[in-house]
Motif scaffolding. Structure first.
Motif, PDB file in Angstrom:
ATOM      1  N   ILE A  31       0.843  -1.202   0.000  1.00  0.00           N
ATOM      2  CA  ILE A  31       0.000   0.000   0.000  1.00  0.00           C
ATOM      3  C   ILE A  31       0.875   1.248   0.000  1.00  0.00           C
ATOM      4  O   ILE A  31       0.646   2.202  -0.766  1.00  0.00           O
ATOM      5  CB  ILE A  31      -0.949  -0.012   1.211  1.00  0.00           C
ATOM      6  CG1 ILE A  31      -2.005  -1.111   1.055  1.00  0.00           C
ATOM      7  CG2 ILE A  31      -1.631   1.341   1.376  1.00  0.00           C
ATOM      8  CD1 ILE A  31      -2.874  -1.288   2.292  1.00  0.00           C
ATOM      9  N   LEU A  32       1.897   1.249   0.848  1.00  0.00           N
ATOM     10  CA  LEU A  32       2.791   2.403   0.912  1.00  0.00           C
ATOM     11  C   LEU A  32       3.585   2.565  -0.381  1.00  0.00           C
ATOM     12  O   LEU A  32       3.832   3.682  -0.848  1.00  0.00           O
ATOM     13  CB  LEU A  32       3.741   2.263   2.105  1.00  0.00           C
ATOM     14  CG  LEU A  32       3.084   2.307   3.491  1.00  0.00           C
ATOM     15  CD1 LEU A  32       4.123   2.072   4.577  1.00  0.00           C
ATOM     16  CD2 LEU A  32       2.396   3.643   3.706  1.00  0.00           C
ATOM     17  N   VAL A  33       3.996   1.440  -0.965  1.00  0.00           N
ATOM     18  CA  VAL A  33       4.721   1.503  -2.241  1.00  0.00           C
ATOM     19  C   VAL A  33       3.834   2.092  -3.330  1.00  0.00           C
ATOM     20  O   VAL A  33       4.277   2.944  -4.120  1.00  0.00           O
ATOM     21  CB  VAL A  33       5.226   0.103  -2.631  1.00  0.00           C
ATOM     22  CG1 VAL A  33       5.750   0.106  -4.075  1.00  0.00           C
ATOM     23  CG2 VAL A  33       6.326  -0.346  -1.677  1.00  0.00           C
ATOM     24  N   ASP A  34       2.575   1.651  -3.397  1.00  0.00           N
ATOM     25  CA  ASP A  34       1.659   2.203  -4.398  1.00  0.00           C
ATOM     26  C   ASP A  34       1.436   3.693  -4.174  1.00  0.00           C
ATOM     27  O   ASP A  34       1.365   4.472  -5.138  1.00  0.00           O
ATOM     28  CB  ASP A  34       0.317   1.460  -4.332  1.00  0.00           C
ATOM     29  CG  ASP A  34       0.415   0.043  -4.879  1.00  0.00           C
ATOM     30  OD1 ASP A  34       1.316  -0.195  -5.712  1.00  0.00           O
ATOM     31  OD2 ASP A  34      -0.368  -0.831  -4.438  1.00  0.00           O
ATOM     32  N   LEU A  35       1.317   4.095  -2.931  1.00  0.00           N
ATOM     33  CA  LEU A  35       1.141   5.522  -2.652  1.00  0.00           C
ATOM     34  C   LEU A  35       2.352   6.327  -3.115  1.00  0.00           C
ATOM     35  O   LEU A  35       2.204   7.428  -3.659  1.00  0.00           O
ATOM     36  CB  LEU A  35       0.914   5.736  -1.147  1.00  0.00           C
ATOM     37  CG  LEU A  35      -0.456   5.349  -0.603  1.00  0.00           C
ATOM     38  CD1 LEU A  35      -0.473   5.467   0.922  1.00  0.00           C
ATOM     39  CD2 LEU A  35      -1.539   6.233  -1.205  1.00  0.00           C
ATOM     40  N   PHE A  36       3.543   5.791  -2.915  1.00  0.00           N
ATOM     41  CA  PHE A  36       4.748   6.515  -3.313  1.00  0.00           C
ATOM     42  C   PHE A  36       4.883   6.581  -4.834  1.00  0.00           C
ATOM     43  O   PHE A  36       5.288   7.612  -5.392  1.00  0.00           O
ATOM     44  CB  PHE A  36       5.986   5.846  -2.700  1.00  0.00           C
ATOM     45  CG  PHE A  36       7.270   6.576  -2.974  1.00  0.00           C
ATOM     46  CD1 PHE A  36       7.645   7.657  -2.187  1.00  0.00           C
ATOM     47  CD2 PHE A  36       8.094   6.209  -4.024  1.00  0.00           C
ATOM     48  CE1 PHE A  36       8.816   8.344  -2.447  1.00  0.00           C
ATOM     49  CE2 PHE A  36       9.265   6.883  -4.288  1.00  0.00           C
ATOM     50  CZ  PHE A  36       9.638   7.960  -3.488  1.00  0.00           C
ATOM     51  N   GLU A  37       4.545   5.478  -5.502  1.00  0.00           N
ATOM     52  CA  GLU A  37       4.755   5.413  -6.956  1.00  0.00           C
ATOM     53  C   GLU A  37       3.634   6.080  -7.749  1.00  0.00           C
ATOM     54  O   GLU A  37       3.902   6.712  -8.781  1.00  0.00           O
ATOM     55  CB  GLU A  37       4.884   3.944  -7.386  1.00  0.00           C
ATOM     56  CG  GLU A  37       6.151   3.276  -6.892  1.00  0.00           C
ATOM     57  CD  GLU A  37       6.245   1.828  -7.342  1.00  0.00           C
ATOM     58  OE1 GLU A  37       7.357   1.291  -7.393  1.00  0.00           O
ATOM     59  OE2 GLU A  37       5.175   1.225  -7.630  1.00  0.00           O
ATOM     60  N   ASN A  38       2.409   5.951  -7.266  1.00  0.00           N
ATOM     61  CA  ASN A  38       1.281   6.358  -8.088  1.00  0.00           C
ATOM     62  C   ASN A  38       0.578   7.624  -7.613  1.00  0.00           C
ATOM     63  O   ASN A  38      -0.238   8.188  -8.345  1.00  0.00           O
ATOM     64  CB  ASN A  38       0.252   5.217  -8.152  1.00  0.00           C
ATOM     65  CG  ASN A  38       0.852   3.936  -8.681  1.00  0.00           C
ATOM     66  OD1 ASN A  38       1.689   3.973  -9.578  1.00  0.00           O
ATOM     67  ND2 ASN A  38       0.450   2.805  -8.121  1.00  0.00           N
ATOM     68  N   SER A  39       0.836   8.063  -6.403  1.00  0.00           N
ATOM     69  CA  SER A  39       0.179   9.274  -5.908  1.00  0.00           C
ATOM     70  C   SER A  39       1.063  10.483  -6.176  1.00  0.00           C
ATOM     71  O   SER A  39       2.290  10.383  -6.229  1.00  0.00           O
ATOM     72  CB  SER A  39      -0.095   9.158  -4.404  1.00  0.00           C
ATOM     73  OG  SER A  39      -0.930   8.058  -4.138  1.00  0.00           O
ATOM     74  N   ASN A  40       0.400  11.597  -6.313  1.00  0.00           N
ATOM     75  CA  ASN A  40       1.120  12.844  -6.549  1.00  0.00           C
ATOM     76  C   ASN A  40       1.479  13.462  -5.189  1.00  0.00           C
ATOM     77  O   ASN A  40       0.893  14.456  -4.759  1.00  0.00           O
ATOM     78  CB  ASN A  40       0.250  13.795  -7.375  1.00  0.00           C
ATOM     79  CG  ASN A  40       1.019  15.020  -7.806  1.00  0.00           C
ATOM     80  OD1 ASN A  40       2.254  15.012  -7.839  1.00  0.00           O
ATOM     81  ND2 ASN A  40       0.304  16.084  -8.132  1.00  0.00           N
ATOM     82  N   LEU A  41       2.460  12.845  -4.522  1.00  0.00           N
ATOM     83  CA  LEU A  41       2.842  13.274  -3.186  1.00  0.00           C
ATOM     84  C   LEU A  41       3.820  14.440  -3.252  1.00  0.00           C
ATOM     85  O   LEU A  41       4.674  14.502  -4.140  1.00  0.00           O
ATOM     86  CB  LEU A  41       3.492  12.121  -2.406  1.00  0.00           C
ATOM     87  CG  LEU A  41       2.643  10.873  -2.171  1.00  0.00           C
ATOM     88  CD1 LEU A  41       3.463   9.818  -1.438  1.00  0.00           C
ATOM     89  CD2 LEU A  41       1.390  11.206  -1.367  1.00  0.00           C
ATOM     90  N   SER A  42       3.682  15.344  -2.313  1.00  0.00           N
ATOM     91  CA  SER A  42       4.696  16.389  -2.184  1.00  0.00           C
ATOM     92  C   SER A  42       5.976  15.772  -1.640  1.00  0.00           C
ATOM     93  O   SER A  42       5.984  14.642  -1.148  1.00  0.00           O
ATOM     94  CB  SER A  42       4.202  17.495  -1.248  1.00  0.00           C
ATOM     95  OG  SER A  42       4.063  16.991   0.071  1.00  0.00           O
ATOM     96  N   TRP A  43       7.076  16.527  -1.714  1.00  0.00           N
ATOM     97  CA  TRP A  43       8.352  15.961  -1.263  1.00  0.00           C
ATOM     98  C   TRP A  43       8.317  15.583   0.215  1.00  0.00           C
ATOM     99  O   TRP A  43       8.935  14.588   0.618  1.00  0.00           O
ATOM    100  CB  TRP A  43       9.487  16.958  -1.515  1.00  0.00           C
ATOM    101  CG  TRP A  43       9.436  18.196  -0.655  1.00  0.00           C
ATOM    102  CD1 TRP A  43       8.874  19.388  -0.936  1.00  0.00           C
ATOM    103  CD2 TRP A  43       9.988  18.318   0.675  1.00  0.00           C
ATOM    104  NE1 TRP A  43       9.011  20.271   0.096  1.00  0.00           N
ATOM    105  CE2 TRP A  43       9.706  19.633   1.110  1.00  0.00           C
ATOM    106  CE3 TRP A  43      10.670  17.467   1.528  1.00  0.00           C
ATOM    107  CZ2 TRP A  43      10.097  20.110   2.357  1.00  0.00           C
ATOM    108  CZ3 TRP A  43      11.062  17.938   2.777  1.00  0.00           C
ATOM    109  CH2 TRP A  43      10.774  19.251   3.173  1.00  0.00           C
TER     110      TRP A  43
END
Length: 847
Positions: free
Chosen positions: A218-230
């Protein structure tokens, strides 16, 4: 007001039920403080009402009103310690306040973060995977508020998680001993019950492992696919790092994210990725094989019953000998390397183990087909030219100009890479290292230093051919480095020398020690390059300590012609290196076979110096100038040795030669060094058995004709006795005799300082203001003086000058008695004051 009443009710009910408080109405402050004391440390049973109250407190803890929010959080904080079973119900409710939803205000988000940060709450959920599965994704998907207060809260929360998540195990295991004890405590376990328990444990572990993998993905998908700020990308990498299991392999997708993040554009994400990668390499390492040491075979004899610390016949095989250094693959594989320097110095451990021969260690020279799937991810990245170029590019960036230092984490990562993969990655770094190592830019040279340190530290279990390839590459490169070290990077290369030699058998790194020590002070590149070589050699020798006596002897012989070097920075580094050379034999009673003794170094200085009386030095002659420089080197050596090893009897003959020069005129550097030396001596911690030697040295200096020698020694005595009062107590009479002698010194400056010292020691209880002392001082103060000066007669009478000194000594002694009791009025004090009043009109310098 209604909220306050509700909070008061929650406090009274949750903390005062079950007979703790029977009154329905209590004053708010009295109830809260009194009940808190009674229930501290207790855990109560949860009821439905407690459950509802805790949830109401949680709702108030995320209120939009700051005062309500703060008070509710304080009550919830206290309640969580008494109702630990309610933590889960609170934790699972928090994700709904972390949603990126316009209905969730900043105040609610802030309140939820405060609750998550509570020790009683965070200590629970960091260990429960199903709760983490709800909370961690919600944290990453929380509203990306840029308010400084919320950003700081997120940072503090991540620090709390990092501190409390001490290590995550994917599986629970029970040893056979624990199962046996459990059966004995209850009753013999039947095979059916035992098999059922094993099945339950396996099912629990499988469920836990699936939970861990699902949360990681879940965390990997959030990092790879979400538009996260730095910032939230950094948090995501940190959380992935916290989920690295101690006993299982990390999910391969998570490893790919970490490896790819090493070259992320954001510096903060890169830093956290480096930390995660460092931890992963450590947890996935292959343990080296160890074997018991046969002392009779390796030492050639049985260990003696009574062992003296230091070099002995039974530990001779541990001592560095260039002739024994392995030169072939067979010698390298069979050599008995012992890396820890403390083994064998005092005694031998009961179970003495060392690393097994290299042919029995895990293989490091492996092809890609021999690697696991996780290792292939690292292999493919670090064998890619573009990836390595990006790694080097980012490692060369400056973080804070003028504040950057040697990054041990970077060196540690390359050490672990070299330990796992051998020199597989070295060819891809060679062209970069050849450029960076000789670059004058600080950050470039520091990057090369860190990478070289890592590869050299990681070569511990390499086969001989691999070590030889590393040596063939580094030897010419390091020679070029030594000629290009800058003032900004000299500390980095000193750390390099220390790290390479730390916990390494000198025979394993003999070529490095030889390389650093070659052509000592014979390079013609200026004083700075000479200093840098001395600094690196000092760092390496300090790590090897007592095992390299033969190398110490060689270094001493190389330094002898340069004791009077014309440059001060070189002389200071020569002196510091000599202090390291004899560092290993500073312990009293140490057995020495090859190491350089202090007597040897002191004899070296005394041979190079005449009896140093400055009046005999003609500063216009080159020979006199060189002798003064040698004298300065000796003073600096003694300062460093005394500061690090304390007082030794061997120092005193050399120290006696320095005393007459302490107030020399015409050379401020020499005078300043001597004053610094005596400050070190005065402020040092003196051992009790060294006190008689020091008093003997002070007695010798008091016999010197020059008052400029007696005055500084009296200052040393004053500070030394005050700092080591209880150790000088048995010799109090001898100290008092010195002061009584100095009270009648020819120079008034000496007399006044002696009186000041006497007053302080009486005040501290070293001496007492006895009647005998009062009688002596009164008798001296009443010395009669003739009206006209006369010369000394044949019958032995003294002239007025001597009588004046005696009279002044008596007055100073009486004044010292008065000053010794600033806060009390002893019975004898009025008499002493009357006596002093009669000397107000005496000749100078008495009044």
């Amino acid at each position: 007001m209604g909220v306050e009443v509700f909070l008061l009710f929650c406090c009274i009910y949750t903390q005062c039920h079950r007979g703790v408080c029977h009154r329905g109405v209590c004053h708010r402050g009295v109830c809260h403080r009194g009940v808190k004391r009674q229930v501290a440390g207790r855990t109560w049973n949860m009821t439905a009402l407690h459950h509802r109250l805790l949830h109401h407190l949680l709702a108030l803890s995320v209120s939009d009103y700051p005062e309500v929010r703060l008070k509710a959080q304080a009550f919830l904080y206290n309640a969580m310690f008494s109702y630990k079973y309610g933590v889960r119900s609170i934790a699972v409710e928090l994700p709904k306040y972390l949603k990126d939803d316009p209905a969730i205000s900043h105040e609610k988000l802030k309140g939820a973060l405060y609750v998550l940060k509570m020790p009683s709450v965070s200590d629970y959920y960091v260990k429960v995977l199903d709760v983490l599965e709800l909370l961690l994704p919600a944290l990453i998907k929380a509203g990306h508020s840029e308010k400084p207060s919320i950003s700081q809260l997120f940072l503090k929360l991540m620090m709390t998680l990092d501190r409390q998540a001490m290590g995550l195990y994917a599986d629970y295991k029970l040893s056979d001993e624990v199962i046996s004890l459990a059966g004995r405590l209850a009753k013999p376990l039947s095979s059916e019950l035992f098999d059922k328990g094993v099945g339950n444990l396996e099912g629990f572990n499988k469920k836990r492992h699936d939970l861990l993998n699902r949360l990681t993905l879940i965390l990997v998908d959030l990092f790879e696919n979400s538009n996260l700020s730095w910032r939230f990308g950094m948090f995501c990498i940190q959380l992935i790092g916290l989920l690295i299991p101690m006993d299982k392999e990390l999910h391969i997708r998570a490893l790919k994210v970490i490896v790819h993040s090493l070259i992320h554009e954001s510096s903060e994400i890169r830093k956290d990725a480096w930390r995660c990668f460092r931890d992963y390499l450590w947890l996935s390492r292959r343990e080296p094989l160890k074997m018991r040491v046969d002392l009779k075979r390796d030492a050639g004899m049985e260990p003696p019953d009574n062992m003296t610390p230091g070099e002995r016949e039974d530990n001779e095989w541990l001592l560095y000998d260039p002739e024994r250094a392995p030169k072939t693959a067979e010698e390298w594989n069979s050599f008995p390397f012992v890396d820890k320097s403390y083994f064998g110095f005092y005694c031998w451990p009961k179970e003495f183990k060392r690393f097994a021969p290299l042919d029995k260690q895990p293989k490091v020279d492996r092809s890609r087909d021999e690697l696991s799937e996780h290792e292939k991810v690292i292999y493919d990245a670090f064998t890619s030219e573009s990836y390595v170029a990006r790694i080097i590019e980012y490692l060369c960036l400056e973080d804070k100009k003028g504040q950057d230092m040697f990054r041990k984490d970077v060196a540690l990562i390359f050490r672990r890479l070299a330990r796992a993969f051998g020199d597989t990655f070295l060819p891809h770094f060679k062209p970069h290292l050849e450029k960076l190592a000789v670059d004058k830019k600080e950050s470039h040279q520091r990057c090369a230093c860190e990478v070289i340190t890592g590869f050299m530290r990681g070569s511990k279990h390499w086969p001989f051919e691999m070590v030889q390839r590393l040596r063939d590459f580094l030897e010419p490169l390091l020679r070029r480095v030594f000629d290009n070290i800058t003032e900004e990077t000299i500390n980095d290369w000193q750390i390099w020398a220390s790290e390479v030699a730390a916990d390494r058998d000198p025979h394993r790194i003999h070529w490095i020690l030889t390389l650093i020590a070659e052509k000592l002070l014979k390079r013609s590149n200026g004083s700075f390059q000479d200093c840098s070589q001395l600094v690196m050699l000092r760092g390496a020798l300090a790590q090897e300590e007592w095992r390299i006596g033969r190398l110490h002897q060689k270094v001493l012989e190389d330094l002898k012609p340069h004791l009077g070097h014309p440059y001060k920075n070189v002389r200071d580094n020569v002196a510091s290196l000599l202090a390291v050379v004899c560092h290993g034999n500073r312990w009293s009673g140490m057995s020495i076979r090859h190491n350089v003794t202090m007597e040897t170094i002191i004899t070296t200085f005394q041979t190079a110096l005449p009896n140093p009386k400055m009046v005999e030095f003609n500063m216009q002659e080159e020979e006199s100038k060189e002798q003064v420089r040698i004298l300065k080197t000796a003073i600096h050596w003694l300062s460093v040795s005394w500061a690090t090893g304390g007082m030794k009897a061997e120092y005193l003959p050399l120290l006696l030669n320095f005393v007459p020069l302490i107030n020399i005129e015409g050379d401020d550097e020499l005078s300043g060094q001597l004053k610094k030396l005596f400050k070190v001596i005065a402020n040092s911690d003196i051992k009790a058995d060294a006190v008689p030697l020091l008093l003997q040295f002070i007695e010798s200096t008091l016999q010197m004709a020059s008052w400029k020698a007696r005055l500084p020694i009296l200052e040393v005595l004053q500070v030394m006795v005050f700092r080591n009062m209880f150790k000088f107590k048995p010799q109090a009479n001898q100290v008092k005799d010195f002061l009584m002698q100095l009270l009648q010194d020819d120079k008034v400056e000496v007399r006044e300082l002696a009186a000041e010292t006497l007053s302080g020691l009486i005040h501290c209880g070293m001496f007492t203001a006895s009647k005998e002392s009062q009688v002596i001082f009164k008798k001296l103060a009443k010395s009669k003086m003739k009206k006209r000066p006369t010369t000394e007669s044949v019958d032995g009478s003294v002239d007025d000058k001597r009588l004046l000194i005696r009279k002044h000594a008596g007055v100073l002694g009486l004044a010292a008695l008065v000053l010794s009791c600033p806060y009390t009025v002893p019975e004898w004090l009025p008499t002493i004051l009357e006596e002093l009043a009669g000397h107000l009109h005496d000749p100078a310098p008495i009044p």
